[in-house]
Design an enzyme around this catalytic site. Structure first.
Site, PDB file in Angstrom:
ATOM      1  N   ASP A   1      -3.492   8.164  -1.220  1.00  0.00           N
ATOM      2  CA  ASP A   1      -3.844   7.156  -0.208  1.00  0.00           C
ATOM      3  C   ASP A   1      -5.277   6.671  -0.405  1.00  0.00           C
ATOM      4  O   ASP A   1      -5.542   5.468  -0.461  1.00  0.00           O
ATOM      5  CB  ASP A   1      -3.654   7.780   1.181  1.00  0.00           C
TER       6      ASP A   1
ATOM      7  N   GLU B   1       0.044   7.296  12.880  1.00  0.00           N
ATOM      8  CA  GLU B   1      -1.247   6.744  13.292  1.00  0.00           C
ATOM      9  C   GLU B   1      -1.161   5.268  13.680  1.00  0.00           C
ATOM     10  O   GLU B   1      -1.767   4.845  14.655  1.00  0.00           O
ATOM     11  CB  GLU B   1      -2.255   6.935  12.163  1.00  0.00           C
ATOM     12  N   ASP B   2      -0.400   4.495  12.919  1.00  0.00           N
ATOM     13  CA  ASP B   2      -0.398   3.039  13.105  1.00  0.00           C
ATOM     14  C   ASP B   2       0.811   2.497  13.864  1.00  0.00           C
ATOM     15  O   ASP B   2       0.779   1.353  14.315  1.00  0.00           O
ATOM     16  CB  ASP B   2      -0.440   2.334  11.739  1.00  0.00           C
TER      17      ASP B   2
ATOM     18  N   HIS C   1       0.841  -1.201   0.000  1.00  0.00           N
ATOM     19  CA  HIS C   1       0.000   0.000   0.000  1.00  0.00           C
ATOM     20  C   HIS C   1       0.875   1.250   0.000  1.00  0.00           C
ATOM     21  O   HIS C   1       0.655   2.183  -0.780  1.00  0.00           O
ATOM     22  CB  HIS C   1      -0.928  -0.013   1.214  1.00  0.00           C
TER      23      HIS C   1
ATOM     24  N   HIS D   1       2.890   7.906   5.463  1.00  0.00           N
ATOM     25  CA  HIS D   1       1.629   8.577   5.804  1.00  0.00           C
ATOM     26  C   HIS D   1       0.853   7.900   6.935  1.00  0.00           C
ATOM     27  O   HIS D   1       0.065   8.553   7.619  1.00  0.00           O
ATOM     28  CB  HIS D   1       0.733   8.759   4.569  1.00  0.00           C
TER      29      HIS D   1
END
Length: 188
Positions: free
Chosen positions: A124, A62-63, A34, A58
């Protein structure tokens, strides 16, 4: 034409290591696929090296670690990259706020975001929509159960994104996003 340097290579290695154990929600494909696709779309749309690096990273904040990862990204790749990644980050805390709250905040921020943030965001979301369509073609409507908001919420979010991308400067990625979302709408 954008020229990639060893900074991009370093970002690729960093992203690969950071997301090594992560896979895509439905397909199980290694997550780096991805990130590579998003970076490729950014470059194909005329993006800069900083935007391509931000595309690779990106989802890092967050992850993969929140504030400590933000600090690392800034140290390794610079504040301009961090600003783009921040613009593409829904939240950096655990537990995450409710789904609708996160999406509304993302949409509000995207309306006023820089062209660099919008380019990475669009790449994205375009890749996500393409992947969702491919997953649908393999597995049918059962894919929607993998999403907190189901088909209705997911498609609502895509329609809202579509409107923002169109209003803030349409290009081939916007047109492709619209086409893919329309196809997903027909399959809900």
């Amino acid at each position: 034409m954008t020229k990639l340097t060893d900074k991009f290579e370093s970002a690729l290695v960093y992203a690969t290591r950071l997301h090594a154990r992560q896979t895509r929600k439905i397909s199980g494909v290694p997550y780096i696929a991805h990130l590579l696709s998003v970076a490729a779309l950014v470059l194909e749309a005329g993006g800069t090296e900083e935007e391509a690096i931000a595309a690779l990273l990106h989802d890092s904040i967050e992850d993969q670690g929140g504030k400590s990862t933000r600090e690392e990204v800034g140290r390794f790749f610079g504040e301009a990259v961090v600003a783009i990644v921040d613009g593409c980050t829904e939240c950096d805390t655990e537990p995450k706020p409710p789904w609708m709250e996160r999406k509304q905040r993302y949409l509000t921020n995207l309306r006023h975001a820089s062209p660099s943030i919008r380019r990475v965001s669009l790449a994205d979301k375009l890749h996500n929509a393409r992947s969702l369509l491919a997953d649908y073609q393999l597995r049918g409507s059962s894919i929607w159960s993998e999403f907190k908001a189901g088909s209705e919420g997911t498609l609502w979010f895509y329609r809202e994104l579509q409107q923002i991308y169109t209003e803030t400067g349409s290009d081939w990625m916007t047109e492709e996003f619209i086409r893919v979302v329309q196809e997903l709408e027909q399959k809900k």
